[in-house]
Design an enzyme around this catalytic site. Structure first.
Site, PDB file in Angstrom:
ATOM      1  N   HIS A 258     102.762 -58.472 -82.081  1.00  0.00           N
ATOM      2  CA  HIS A 258     102.616 -59.868 -82.502  1.00  0.00           C
ATOM      3  C   HIS A 258     101.675 -60.624 -81.576  1.00  0.00           C
ATOM      4  O   HIS A 258     101.305 -60.151 -80.493  1.00  0.00           O
ATOM      5  CB  HIS A 258     103.980 -60.559 -82.570  1.00  0.00           C
ATOM      6  CG  HIS A 258     104.692 -60.691 -81.252  1.00  0.00           C
ATOM      7  ND1 HIS A 258     104.264 -61.528 -80.240  1.00  0.00           N
ATOM      8  CD2 HIS A 258     105.833 -60.102 -80.780  1.00  0.00           C
ATOM      9  CE1 HIS A 258     105.104 -61.466 -79.214  1.00  0.00           C
ATOM     10  NE2 HIS A 258     106.055 -60.594 -79.517  1.00  0.00           N
ATOM     11  N   CYS A 276     108.176 -56.342 -76.685  1.00  0.00           N
ATOM     12  CA  CYS A 276     107.213 -56.278 -77.779  1.00  0.00           C
ATOM     13  C   CYS A 276     105.809 -55.984 -77.246  1.00  0.00           C
ATOM     14  O   CYS A 276     105.556 -56.018 -76.049  1.00  0.00           O
ATOM     15  CB  CYS A 276     107.200 -57.588 -78.551  1.00  0.00           C
ATOM     16  SG  CYS A 276     108.688 -57.874 -79.530  1.00  0.00           S
TER      17      CYS A 276
END
Length: 329
Positions: A258, A276
């Site tokens: 992301h 992440c």
């Protein structure tokens, strides 16, 4: 088209959450019913037909299909690593699984060996030996009308469309993601991966998992919170709730590729995320745009190994291990 039929028994382990965990629930996965890497059978090679086993029972079996993943050719194109996930509308007894599995067929324009694996009493998953060839159609058929005693049972089929071959290599030590499309390097994206430092149950949940992930879905904006670790009080210094753009899910434990929420100075230089893969705004948006469910994302460089049943991470098992999940002998 040439026929390839495949197989497999059950398994599933506890997945430890990562700090990037989204507010929305992960894609449902099967519950544990046996230890990973159970014993089982060898699948037939491509372009062959699996011999139907002798039914072990004459009792009536009332069986239908509740869900098939992914969606059909008119709805989405899928990546070259995509699995076929079939959920039945009721439990299939162990003694009946070989009979049911023998009625499941997978046919592709470009033949590829594959195998089924039972992961619960209701769920069975098909994975190929090698990645699907891009730009082709794959047909799944369940011949449930032929199931002994399945009165009124109907055959079910779905055709899938395989899109481009998207394979991304994430190097957490060099802090870069290289995206290859149809074998050619399409983009280098500076990234920042999990920094580590939060132990839960003997696992550093702030580390990104190393292994072969598959993309499972995406959202233009995903809400990510600290509630996964029990922190819900905004006054707690560990609390966070952020709207994150261009989020592509790659595991059930909360990992995404992301856009970084600021902290751009770390991209390409050091690992500072909660697990992440953070990317530049331009890189994250581009990756989001091309992402198909079933695309391959290989991550290297961390000490935390990706579990094969964390999301769609079925390529973590060797093909010989995968085939052991079949009910056919």
């Amino acid at each position: 088209m040439k026929r390839v039929t495949r197989m497999l028994p059950a398994l599933f382990a506890l997945v430890v959450a990562t700090a990037c965990a989204a507010e929305t629930a992960p894609i449902p996965q099967a519950r544990p019913t046996a230890a990973p890497q159970g014993q089982a059978a060898v699948a037939p090679v491509a372009a062959t037909t699996t011999p139907s086993p002798t039914p072990t029972t004459t009792a009536k079996i009332k069986l239908g299909i509740a869900d098939i993943t992914p969606m059909g050719e008119k709805t989405e194109k899928v990546g070259v690593g995509f699995p076929i996930i079939v959920t039945f509308d009721r439990d299939v007894k162990t003694k009946d699984r070989a009979t049911v599995e023998a009625l499941l067929q997978v046919e592709s324009d470009k033949p590829n060996e594959g195998a089924w694996r039972w992961v619960s009493a209701r769920k069975i998953i098909y994975r190929t030996k090698a990645y699907w060839k891009p730009y082709q159609k794959v047909l799944f058929t369940a011949r449930l009308s032929e199931l002994p005693g399945n009165t009124g049972g109907k055959d079910v089929s779905r055709r899938f469309a395989v899109g481009s071959q998207n394979i991304s290599l994430v190097d957490t030590r060099k802090h870069v993601m290289k995206v290859y499309r149809n074998g050619k390097l399409a983009k280098k994206i500076p990234i920042s991966a999990g920094r580590g430092g939060l132990m839960r149950g003997g696992v550093d949940v702030y580390l990104t998992t190393s292994g072969t992930h598959l993309t499972m879905g995406k959202k233009a904006v995903e809400t990510m919170t600290s509630s996964w670790m029990g922190v819900t009080d905004p006054k707690d210094p560990r609390y966070y709730k952020e709207e994150i753009p261009w989020a592509v899910r790659i595991s059930d434990s909360g990992e995404y590729v992301h856009q970084s929420a600021g902290y751009y100075q770390y991209l390409g230089r050091s690992n500072q995320s909660h697990g992440c893969v953070r990317a530049t705004p331009e890189g994250a948006k581009w990756f989001y745009t091309i992402a198909q469910r079933g695309d391959v994302v290989k991550i290297t460089g961390t000490k935390r190994k990706l579990q094969w049943n964390n999301g769609w991470s079925y390529w973590q098992l060797s093909y010989s291990q995968w085939k052991k999940g079949s009910a056919l002998k």
